[in-house]
Motif scaffolding. Sequence first.
Motif, mmCIF file in Angstrom:
data_model
loop_
_atom_site.group_PDB
_atom_site.id
_atom_site.type_symbol
_atom_site.label_atom_id
_atom_site.label_comp_id
_atom_site.label_asym_id
_atom_site.label_seq_id
_atom_site.Cartn_x
_atom_site.Cartn_y
_atom_site.Cartn_z
ATOM 1 N N LEU A 49 -1.590 12.306 5.849
ATOM 2 C CA LEU A 49 -0.798 12.863 4.735
ATOM 3 C C LEU A 49 -1.603 12.807 3.432
ATOM 4 C CD1 LEU A 49 2.719 11.354 5.570
ATOM 5 C CD2 LEU A 49 2.105 13.786 5.560
ATOM 6 N N ALA A 50 -2.281 11.657 3.198
ATOM 7 C CA ALA A 50 -3.073 11.521 1.958
ATOM 8 C C ALA A 50 -4.227 12.528 1.959
ATOM 9 C CB ALA A 50 -3.602 10.097 1.827
ATOM 10 N N ALA A 51 -4.876 12.677 3.109
ATOM 11 C CA ALA A 51 -6.025 13.601 3.196
ATOM 12 C C ALA A 51 -5.562 15.043 2.997
ATOM 13 C CB ALA A 51 -6.720 13.438 4.542
ATOM 14 N N SER A 52 -4.339 15.356 3.480
ATOM 15 C CA SER A 52 -3.848 16.740 3.349
ATOM 16 C C SER A 52 -3.654 17.099 1.878
ATOM 17 C CB SER A 52 -2.533 16.916 4.118
ATOM 18 O OG SER A 52 -1.478 16.277 3.409
ATOM 19 N N LEU A 53 -3.550 16.072 1.026
ATOM 20 C CA LEU A 53 -3.382 16.331 -0.412
ATOM 21 C C LEU A 53 -4.696 16.129 -1.162
ATOM 22 C CD1 LEU A 53 0.070 14.569 -0.659
ATOM 23 C CD2 LEU A 53 -0.362 17.017 -0.888
ATOM 24 N N GLY A 54 -5.771 16.090 -0.432
ATOM 25 C CA GLY A 54 -7.108 16.060 -1.056
ATOM 26 C C GLY A 54 -7.706 14.680 -1.220
ATOM 27 N N HIS A 55 -7.025 13.638 -0.749
ATOM 28 C CA HIS A 55 -7.562 12.279 -0.949
ATOM 29 C C HIS A 55 -8.708 11.979 0.002
ATOM 30 C CE1 HIS A 55 -5.202 10.433 -4.098
ATOM 31 N NE2 HIS A 55 -4.302 11.344 -3.776
ATOM 32 N N ARG A 56 -9.711 11.276 -0.531
ATOM 33 C CA ARG A 56 -10.877 10.858 0.231
ATOM 34 C C ARG A 56 -10.524 9.609 1.044
ATOM 35 N NH1 ARG A 56 -14.588 11.452 -4.027
ATOM 36 N NH2 ARG A 56 -13.904 9.399 -4.705
ATOM 37 N N LEU B 4 -4.217 1.981 1.448
ATOM 38 C CA LEU B 4 -5.339 2.046 0.502
ATOM 39 C C LEU B 4 -6.556 1.305 1.048
ATOM 40 C CD1 LEU B 4 -3.243 1.265 -2.696
ATOM 41 C CD2 LEU B 4 -4.326 3.463 -2.153
ATOM 42 N N ASP B 5 -7.714 1.645 0.534
ATOM 43 C CA ASP B 5 -8.965 1.011 0.975
ATOM 44 C C ASP B 5 -9.128 -0.367 0.329
ATOM 45 O OD1 ASP B 5 -11.560 0.468 1.881
ATOM 46 O OD2 ASP B 5 -12.451 1.488 0.138
ATOM 47 N N ILE B 6 -8.155 -1.234 0.612
ATOM 48 C CA ILE B 6 -8.215 -2.642 0.192
ATOM 49 C C ILE B 6 -7.618 -3.442 1.334
ATOM 50 C CG2 ILE B 6 -7.215 -4.401 -1.335
ATOM 51 C CD1 ILE B 6 -9.230 -2.799 -2.880
ATOM 52 N N SER C 122 -1.462 8.889 -7.865
ATOM 53 C CA SER C 122 -2.680 9.606 -7.492
ATOM 54 C C SER C 122 -3.292 10.261 -8.729
ATOM 55 C CB SER C 122 -2.319 10.679 -6.460
ATOM 56 O OG SER C 122 -3.318 11.660 -6.408
ATOM 57 N N LYS C 123 -4.626 10.226 -8.812
ATOM 58 C CA LYS C 123 -5.282 10.923 -9.917
ATOM 59 C C LYS C 123 -5.418 12.411 -9.591
ATOM 60 C CE LYS C 123 -7.976 6.923 -11.444
ATOM 61 N NZ LYS C 123 -9.289 6.279 -11.470
ATOM 62 N N ASP D 128 -9.377 6.153 -0.709
ATOM 63 C CA ASP D 128 -10.279 5.736 -1.788
ATOM 64 C C ASP D 128 -9.468 5.375 -3.041
ATOM 65 O OD1 ASP D 128 -12.179 5.451 -3.713
ATOM 66 O OD2 ASP D 128 -13.140 7.397 -3.389
ATOM 67 N N VAL D 129 -9.582 4.118 -3.468
ATOM 68 C CA VAL D 129 -8.771 3.676 -4.610
ATOM 69 C C VAL D 129 -9.279 4.220 -5.944
ATOM 70 C CG1 VAL D 129 -7.850 1.610 -3.499
ATOM 71 C CG2 VAL D 129 -10.051 1.479 -4.691
ATOM 72 N N ASP D 130 -10.475 4.784 -5.956
ATOM 73 C CA ASP D 130 -10.952 5.389 -7.211
ATOM 74 C C ASP D 130 -10.129 6.630 -7.571
ATOM 75 O OD1 ASP D 130 -12.813 3.436 -7.490
ATOM 76 O OD2 ASP D 130 -14.484 4.607 -6.670
ATOM 77 N N GLN D 131 -9.353 7.116 -6.600
ATOM 78 C CA GLN D 131 -8.517 8.293 -6.867
ATOM 79 C C GLN D 131 -7.060 7.896 -7.145
ATOM 80 O OE1 GLN D 131 -9.381 10.550 -3.274
ATOM 81 N NE2 GLN D 131 -10.979 11.699 -4.329
ATOM 82 N N VAL D 132 -6.854 6.612 -7.445
ATOM 83 C CA VAL D 132 -5.487 6.104 -7.675
ATOM 84 C C VAL D 132 -5.498 5.246 -8.945
ATOM 85 C CG1 VAL D 132 -3.685 4.604 -6.697
ATOM 86 C CG2 VAL D 132 -5.019 6.085 -5.179
ATOM 87 N N HIS D 133 -4.466 5.399 -9.786
ATOM 88 C CA HIS D 133 -4.367 4.568 -10.998
ATOM 89 C C HIS D 133 -3.889 3.160 -10.628
ATOM 90 C CE1 HIS D 133 -4.965 7.797 -13.907
ATOM 91 N NE2 HIS D 133 -4.155 8.556 -13.190
#
Length: 408
Positions: free
Chosen positions: A176-183, A379-381, A366-367, A355-360
């Motif tokens: 679902l996250a990837a379908s919205l462009g998330h790495r 999340l990648d944590i 989501s950024k 990738d958490v760099d794409q999240v505030h």
Amino acid sequence: MKRVAVIGGGASGLIAAHYCARAGCSTTVFEKQKSPGRKLLATGNGRCNIANRRLEAERYHGHNPRFAGNVIARYGLEETEDFFRSVGIPFTEGERGKLYPASLQASAVQRIFSWELDRLGVRVLLHREVESILPRDDSFQLLTAGREKFGFDAVILAAGSCAGPQLGGSRAGYDLAASLGHRLYEPFPAILPLTVPLKALHRLEGIKWDCGVKVLLKGKTIAEAQEELLFTKYGISGPASLEVSRAVNERILAGETPEVAIDLFPAMNGEELSALLDTVFADGGRTLSFSLLGILKERMPEVLLSIAGVDGQERVETLTPEKRARIVRALRETRILPGGPRPFGEAVVAAGGVDVDQVHPGTMESKLVKGLYITGELLDIDGDSGGFNLQFAWSTGALAGLAQNGAS
Ligand SMILES: Cc1cc2nc3c(=O)[nH]c(=O)nc-3n(C[C@H](O)[C@H](O)[C@H](O)COP(=O)(O)OP(=O)(O)OC[C@H]3O[C@@H](n4cnc5c(N)ncnc54)[C@H](O)[C@@H]3O)c2cc1C
């Protein structure tokens, strides 16, 4: 009234929904399983290791672990403890700072959450798997596997990881996250037993021993633990193995060859161990294997001596210094090459993820997609064993819920 969808009724989704409802939002939880919090029920062997008194950023891993530090600085242990106290779940402390609900029952946490969400008017839709999230101008359309359509102003994606598939873990959240462009960083299993192909070790199946365990890469220590190890028919398990498994699996999947070194007497220095051996080797007429029963459990002497390449039937009086040194090495530093990662079904968590760099870090928004929030293990944590993963789920879920304003 703002309409918020929470996808996933696990730890982070439940706390997020609670805060959303308290903020005055019309809140709907979509849970694909027959009840919310199924993984929660299995946590801490049914006792729910809910958090840890020794919470600190260093307990978290991922490509950008500072993200976890930013999260817990905003919603940390104090806030978590206050929240749970406010819903009638005080904590009690166990060993190594581990916190549990005072009832020591994960089921109490799940039941109280269900009751609270009901009280706050949250709609919890069970057997509802969300298959797609379609952003519209200022809103989202959700489609379920049953072809139902729902409209929302904001979406909190709390679908968890692919660890523990028997408890609902799957790749759905990543997709679902990837379908919205998330790495994504490819998930891999962490906090789980290790396979050790060295067959001699398998004969120790069932034995528990307090060990020092080090993971070595090109001679450098990259992870270590001093805790109980459980030998199994395929390798090693128990707290010490679980603690170092992340480092091992990460390196193996990167194509490297980490070694695991096991010290059976981590609390002793060389002289102390030597004195111990002098004591058990005092009677020169005994066999080596029999003598070592004075300091090891049954089966261990034969296995350790075979690893040392020394005949267990040899009498102590014929032991050469060179052979004695080999025995010491086997007791102190048996080096093994672990095999490939065991399955996600045995893992407590999945490392990797969105990738958490794409999240505030302050809100989990989501950024890339305004109004979309991503929380929890997706999340990648990933945290160490001991309550740190549930803590991250509570913290991220709470921040996403707190970011909602029912009036907007
Ligand atoms: C056996 C076991 C024991 C553990 N013990 C501990 C412990 O004691 N302490 C600790 O800190 N951590 C523990 N953990 C880890 C901890 O449980 C997780 O880190 C935590 O639950 C993650 O929370 P989450 O909300 O991100 O995901 P989850 O709790 O996994 O919740 C995700 C939910 O989303 C649902 N879902 C997924 N996709 C969809 C979809 N498309 N539509 C609708 N619903 C969906 C799932 O069914 C699930 O209920 C344990 C894990 C396991 C497997």
